[in-house]
Enzyme design. Structure first.
Site, PDB file in Angstrom:
ATOM      1  N   SER A 162       0.809  -1.227   0.000  1.00 58.86           N
ATOM      2  CA  SER A 162       0.000   0.000   0.000  1.00 58.86           C
ATOM      3  C   SER A 162       0.841   1.274   0.000  1.00 58.86           C
ATOM      4  CB  SER A 162      -0.945   0.015   1.200  1.00 58.86           C
ATOM      5  OG  SER A 162      -0.226   0.138   2.408  1.00 58.86           O
ATOM      6  N   LYS A 258       0.551   4.562   6.891  1.00 56.33           N
ATOM      7  CA  LYS A 258       0.048   5.270   5.715  1.00 56.33           C
ATOM      8  C   LYS A 258       0.613   6.696   5.742  1.00 56.33           C
ATOM      9  CE  LYS A 258      -2.895   1.830   4.916  1.00 56.33           C
ATOM     10  NZ  LYS A 258      -2.685   0.853   3.841  1.00 56.33           N
TER      11      LYS A 258
END
EC number: 3.4.21.89
Length: 548
Positions: A162, A258
């Protein structure tokens, strides 16, 4: 304040138990029985009497570290009174206050004459003493590592793509827990180094049945100290997954990493797969590359290993058709997309963008009656998807938001889970803490955390806002990078195993394309550690020779 008050209560309860179970033993050692009830000082006396460093007493009540040290100190005390058998040690560790009380209130317990024992030790007893010394060294190595892990920095591995190109699958990071103020541990009684569970038992019924690595009943409220900074836009941040329903403890929920793309008060939006904050296109940093997903049609099969060696990524789909092959790629930059399009086998290539106004909603059953909120777009009542999303304003502490049937899906987790209120819908009305409500005041800041590889990222577009209380810290540097360390379930091709030496000991949060390497610091630490150990051994050897 509630944290330290609750912590003090736990310390006092443990101190009372310690006093009740050992006061006679303290009296036999020549001290007032009341000293057995005094926090820290009771263990200070034990260390003094057993000839161990007295400063270790400060470790006795620390979260997670404390229970280990208490067990060690209890063993020292029992050994002082001749309880050295294996069964004595096991009972002292497993049932400390109960077993120590049986020793405390027995009539025949007496202090061991340590000096006499030293003079008449058998070879077997000398070997046992050496074994105790070795186990003690191992114990304190574990304690030292636990202190670093709990109070300073935590290792973190990247299992998914990701955050590709910034962080690669198989990167192992150290996370600075003080980046945004230190979040004090909320489950002080836990097994060191384990996050949430001891093991995955593979039970398909309910992951909540997996054995926990912590005692959920012993808990402390959320508190953060020395918070001089908050997450800023473009920071790479480690946080606990907000919608982890397996663990009630915030600091025991699964860790995610993230990029913080929007902070409290910002407006986040995706337009045709492009990110906008406050109406402006995102700022792309030097270590970051904009990536998109593509469908590629070829006349013959692509050389997947060669593609991986060249670009470092794999197709997530390979389907043979009547005319050739169909591939699905994620995480292609404009440059790599152009190069793949130029391959001789490629017939057609187009970027995939979800249609505007098409809601991304997934279900947990075939009848489509139970929505899977972990996979559906957030909130589930909006016609949004991962490419066309928002505009969405990120809640800020002090915001007063309207609460009604339309807004409730956006704020229900904030109200009930993140800010710990009771929430109920009854007769078309909404009740917060038992009172009918049409508005709510936000109690903490929230953030939007999104992966750099946005077409392959389960992020805030799916699980919603990340509360400030879930923030762990910033990754500092990559200490190890292993290609092939994690299986890629999205591809039939498994990347070959190798060490990525060029990524090791490089900073992760600078935003620069060419990151600074800190390998020389690691080398210096290793040299100092082993050099110190060598000189200590040399000194002890010389001292022993001089005494002889």
């Amino acid at each position: 304040m509630n944290y330290f008050l609750t912590y003090t209560v736990y310390v006092l309860v443990l101190s009372i138990l310690m006093g009740i179970s050992t006061w006679k033993l303290f009296k036999k050692m020549g001290y007032s029985p009341l000293f057995a009830f005094i926090p820290f000082y009771n263990y200070f006396i034990i260390l003094k009497e057993t000839k161990h460093p007295k400063w270790w007493a400060i470790l006795s009540y620390l979260p997670i570290v404390g229970p280990i040290m208490m067990s060690v100190f209890h063993l020292y005390l029992m050994k002082k009174f001749g309880k050295t058998l294996f069964k004595d040690q096991i009972l002292t560790v497993i049932l400390p206050f109960i077993y120590m009380a049986t020793v405390n209130y027995s009539k025949d317990v007496e202090l061991e004459d340590e000096n006499a024992n030293e003079l008449f030790l058998t070879d077997e007893e000398k070997n046992a003493k050496k074994k105790d010394t070795f186990l003690g060294s191992i114990t304190f190595a574990v304690v030292f590592a636990t202190i670093i892990h709990v109070f300073v920095t935590q290792p973190f591995g990247i299992p998914t793509g990701s955050m590709e190109r910034t962080l690669l699958v198989g990167d192992f990071l150290f996370v600075n827990k003080w980046s945004y103020g230190y979040r004090l541990p909320m489950r002080p009684l836990a097994i060191p180094f384990l996050q949430g569970t001891i093991m995955d038992t593979g039970q398909k019924g309910n992951p909540k049945d997996d054995p926990k690595s912590y005692v959920d009943g012993v808990k402390l409220p959320y508190t953060r100290i020395l918070q001089f900074n908050k997450p800023q836009k473009n920071d790479v941040v480690v946080f606990n997954y907000p919608q982890d329903s397996v663990h009630t403890a915030i600091d025991r929920k699964d860790p995610y990493v993230k990029r913080c793309v929007a902070t409290a008060g910002d407006t986040f939006e995706m337009r045709a797969g492009r990110l906008f904050v406050n109406g402006k296109p995102e700022t792309v940093l030097g270590d970051q590359e904009v990536q998109h997903r593509y469908t590629v049609t070829t006349g013959s099969q692509l050389d997947i290993p060669a593609l991986y060696n060249t670009y470092g990524f794999l197709p997530v789909q390979e389907v043979q058709t009547n005319n050739g092959y169909l591939y699905g790629f994620q995480g292609l930059t404009d440059k790599t997309a152009k190069e793949i399009k130029a391959l001789p086998q490629v017939i057609d290539m187009k970027e995939e963008v979800s249609p505007k106004g098409e809601a991304a909603v997934y279900y947990r059953d075939e009848a489509k009656t139970k929505i899977d909120t972990t996979q559906s777009i957030f909130p589930i009542n909006k016609p949004w998807n991962q490419d066309w999303y928002g505009p969405l304003r990120i809640p800020k502490k002090g915001d007063v938001v309207a609460i009604n049937a339309e807004t409730l899906p956006m704020y229900q987790w904030v109200i009930s889970e993140y800010e710990h209120n009771s929430l109920e819908k009854k007769d078309g009305k909404i009740f917060i803490n038992g009172k009918e409500a049409n508005q709510y005041t936000i109690q903490q800041d929230y953030y939007m955390m999104v992966g750099d590889n946005r077409d392959a990222s389960l992020d805030a577009r799916f699980f919603g806002f990340v509360p400030e209380e879930n923030i762990v810290g910033k990754p500092m540097f990559t200490w190890m990078s292993l290609q092939g360390a994690f299986a890629d379930n999205s591809s039939t091709y498994q990347a070959p195993f190798k060490i990525r030496w060029e990524r090791m000991f490089k900073a992760t949060n600078t935003g620069e394309a060419n990151k600074t390497s800190y390998w020389w610091i690691a080398a210096m630490i290793l040299i100092l550690f082993f050099g110190w150990e060598y000189f200590v051994k040399l000194f002890r050897k010389k001292k022993t020779e001089d005494e002889l």
